[in-house]
Design a protein around this motif. Structure first.
Motif, PDB file in Angstrom:
ATOM      1  N   UNK A 168       8.271  -0.801  21.981  1.00  0.00           N
ATOM      2  CA  UNK A 168       7.123  -0.636  21.107  1.00  0.00           C
ATOM      3  C   UNK A 168       5.993  -0.166  21.995  1.00  0.00           C
ATOM      4  N   UNK A 169       5.370   0.905  21.578  1.00  0.00           N
ATOM      5  CA  UNK A 169       4.360   1.516  22.432  1.00  0.00           C
ATOM      6  C   UNK A 169       3.173   1.939  21.597  1.00  0.00           C
ATOM      7  N   UNK A 170       2.074   2.177  22.270  1.00  0.00           N
ATOM      8  CA  UNK A 170       0.888   2.584  21.547  1.00  0.00           C
ATOM      9  C   UNK A 170      -0.110   3.278  22.435  1.00  0.00           C
ATOM     10  N   UNK A 171      -0.998   3.993  21.780  1.00  0.00           N
ATOM     11  CA  UNK A 171      -2.092   4.711  22.417  1.00  0.00           C
ATOM     12  C   UNK A 171      -3.340   3.861  22.220  1.00  0.00           C
ATOM     13  N   UNK A 172      -3.895   3.397  23.317  1.00  0.00           N
ATOM     14  CA  UNK A 172      -4.994   2.431  23.260  1.00  0.00           C
ATOM     15  C   UNK A 172      -6.272   3.086  23.783  1.00  0.00           C
ATOM     16  N   UNK A 173      -7.249   3.257  22.916  1.00  0.00           N
ATOM     17  CA  UNK A 173      -8.476   3.978  23.237  1.00  0.00           C
ATOM     18  C   UNK A 173      -9.618   2.980  23.413  1.00  0.00           C
ATOM     19  N   UNK A 225     -14.400   7.720  27.335  1.00  0.00           N
ATOM     20  CA  UNK A 225     -13.207   8.472  26.973  1.00  0.00           C
ATOM     21  C   UNK A 225     -11.932   7.928  27.567  1.00  0.00           C
ATOM     22  N   UNK A 226     -11.990   6.738  28.163  1.00  0.00           N
ATOM     23  CA  UNK A 226     -10.782   6.199  28.791  1.00  0.00           C
ATOM     24  C   UNK A 226      -9.795   5.720  27.733  1.00  0.00           C
ATOM     25  N   UNK A 227      -8.534   5.831  28.092  1.00  0.00           N
ATOM     26  CA  UNK A 227      -7.451   5.423  27.189  1.00  0.00           C
ATOM     27  C   UNK A 227      -6.238   5.081  28.024  1.00  0.00           C
ATOM     28  N   UNK A 228      -5.258   4.478  27.401  1.00  0.00           N
ATOM     29  CA  UNK A 228      -4.010   4.199  28.098  1.00  0.00           C
ATOM     30  C   UNK A 228      -2.862   4.218  27.105  1.00  0.00           C
ATOM     31  N   UNK A 266       2.318   0.627  31.777  1.00  0.00           N
ATOM     32  CA  UNK A 266       1.033   1.143  31.301  1.00  0.00           C
ATOM     33  C   UNK A 266       0.618   2.337  32.143  1.00  0.00           C
ATOM     34  N   UNK A 267       0.082   3.359  31.486  1.00  0.00           N
ATOM     35  CA  UNK A 267      -0.453   4.535  32.169  1.00  0.00           C
ATOM     36  C   UNK A 267      -1.877   4.759  31.675  1.00  0.00           C
ATOM     37  N   UNK A 268      -2.823   4.809  32.609  1.00  0.00           N
ATOM     38  CA  UNK A 268      -4.231   4.978  32.254  1.00  0.00           C
ATOM     39  C   UNK A 268      -4.668   6.425  32.447  1.00  0.00           C
ATOM     40  N   UNK A 269      -5.676   6.805  31.667  1.00  0.00           N
ATOM     41  CA  UNK A 269      -6.176   8.160  31.768  1.00  0.00           C
ATOM     42  C   UNK A 269      -7.354   8.384  30.846  1.00  0.00           C
ATOM     43  N   UNK A 270      -7.448   9.630  30.340  1.00  0.00           N
ATOM     44  CA  UNK A 270      -8.574  10.039  29.512  1.00  0.00           C
ATOM     45  C   UNK A 270      -8.094  10.711  28.233  1.00  0.00           C
ATOM     46  N   UNK A 271      -8.881  10.537  27.175  1.00  0.00           N
ATOM     47  CA  UNK A 271      -8.645  11.282  25.946  1.00  0.00           C
ATOM     48  C   UNK A 271      -9.070  12.734  26.166  1.00  0.00           C
ATOM     49  N   UNK A 272      -8.244  13.671  25.766  1.00  0.00           N
ATOM     50  CA  UNK A 272      -8.548  15.100  25.871  1.00  0.00           C
ATOM     51  C   UNK A 272      -8.674  15.691  24.472  1.00  0.00           C
ATOM     52  N   UNK A 273      -9.679  16.523  24.301  1.00  0.00           N
ATOM     53  CA  UNK A 273      -9.851  17.192  23.010  1.00  0.00           C
ATOM     54  C   UNK A 273     -10.365  18.608  23.231  1.00  0.00           C
ATOM     55  N   UNK A 274      -9.796  19.611  22.578  1.00  0.00           N
ATOM     56  CA  UNK A 274      -8.716  19.521  21.594  1.00  0.00           C
ATOM     57  C   UNK A 274      -7.359  19.265  22.252  1.00  0.00           C
ATOM     58  N   UNK A 275      -6.351  18.878  21.471  1.00  0.00           N
ATOM     59  CA  UNK A 275      -5.014  18.653  22.021  1.00  0.00           C
ATOM     60  C   UNK A 275      -4.477  19.909  22.688  1.00  0.00           C
ATOM     61  N   UNK A 276      -3.701  19.693  23.773  1.00  0.00           N
ATOM     62  CA  UNK A 276      -3.138  20.819  24.519  1.00  0.00           C
ATOM     63  C   UNK A 276      -1.685  20.535  24.871  1.00  0.00           C
ATOM     64  N   UNK A 277      -0.850  21.584  24.816  1.00  0.00           N
ATOM     65  CA  UNK A 277       0.531  21.470  25.277  1.00  0.00           C
ATOM     66  C   UNK A 277       1.539  21.437  24.153  1.00  0.00           C
ATOM     67  N   UNK A 278       2.753  21.853  24.499  1.00  0.00           N
ATOM     68  CA  UNK A 278       3.822  21.967  23.506  1.00  0.00           C
ATOM     69  C   UNK A 278       4.975  21.009  23.755  1.00  0.00           C
ATOM     70  N   UNK A 279       4.901  20.227  24.844  1.00  0.00           N
ATOM     71  CA  UNK A 279       5.992  19.312  25.173  1.00  0.00           C
ATOM     72  C   UNK A 279       5.670  17.908  24.678  1.00  0.00           C
ATOM     73  N   UNK A 280       6.561  16.980  24.979  1.00  0.00           N
ATOM     74  CA  UNK A 280       6.314  15.583  24.669  1.00  0.00           C
ATOM     75  C   UNK A 280       6.335  15.306  23.180  1.00  0.00           C
ATOM     76  N   UNK A 281       5.732  14.199  22.803  1.00  0.00           N
ATOM     77  CA  UNK A 281       5.699  13.775  21.405  1.00  0.00           C
ATOM     78  C   UNK A 281       4.555  12.799  21.229  1.00  0.00           C
TER      79      UNK A 281
END
Length: 206
Positions: free
Chosen positions: A81-86, A126-129, A149-164
């Motif tokens: 179970x995973x989530x995007x935590x802003x 803008x931090x998120x994990x 857990x992986x920490x980072x930043x929210x990016x806008x607009x969305x970029x990239x064609x890989x992942x999900x």
């Protein structure tokens, strides 16, 4: 007998069920678990129903899914179970990340909602994990958890064609690219799921 087992391990060459119908997760887990010689069968392949996720934390929902698949198949089952935590949204969407995509699982809708709610919050943080909890369950009720857990930043607009999922709007620490701009092997070096799987292979396989 039931409860958490801190010592039981999967043997090299074991077959397990991935308690998910998500094709992206199946690709990721199959690739990562191949290192431990583990063969993965999906819940979709075995025509397993998706149990209702009624817990309010990652551990609880992962356990619900893993135990249901283990009981149904008689095989060890792995669920996540995973989530995007802003941070600006007090950790949301978090455990409800999939629900923000609606019944059609429209990730563009979910990402737009994150962006709109961040703007409405007035926060400049803008931090998120990304957080993931893995649960490995056996048919007799034994189970164990691994967290990543992986920490980072929210990016806008969305970029990239890989992942999900929310990958196109997340840039991990130390990188300028989003997860969706990375190939799977490279993403796994950074990702919450990659970290959790590295620990899982150490703790639960062999």
């Amino acid at each position: 007998m039931s409860g958490q087992d801190c010592t039981r391990r999967l043997e090299h060459g074991s077959e397990i069920v991935l308690a998910s119908h998500n094709k992206g997760k199946l690709r990721e887990f199959s690739l990562l678990l191949a290192e431990g010689g583990i063969t993965v069968r999906s819940a979709a392949e075995l025509d397993l129903p998706e149990p209702e996720e009624t817990a309010t934390d990652f551990e609880g929902n992962a356990l619900i899914k893993a135990e249901a698949a283990a009981r149904a198949t008689g095989l060890p089952a792995l669920a996540d179970d995973s989530g995007f935590c802003v941070a600006a949204l007090d950790g949301s969407p978090g455990v409800y990340s999939a629900r923000w995509a609606g019944p059609q699982r429209d990730m563009a809708l979910a990402m737009n909602r994150v962006h709109e709610e961040m703007q409405a919050s007035g926060s400049v943080d803008g931090t998120a994990s990304f957080v993931v909890v893995l649960c490995l369950a056996w048919p007799d009720g034994m189970h164990r958890f691994v967290r990543g857990e992986c920490r980072g930043q929210v990016s806008w607009p969305p970029r990239g064609e890989h992942g999900h999922g929310y990958d196109p709007m997340f840039t991990p620490e130390g990188e300028s690219r989003t997860f969706a701009e990375m190939g799977e092997m490279e993403k796994n070096r950074f990702s919450h799921r990659g970290q959790a799987m590295e620990q899982f292979l150490k703790d639960c396989v062999g």
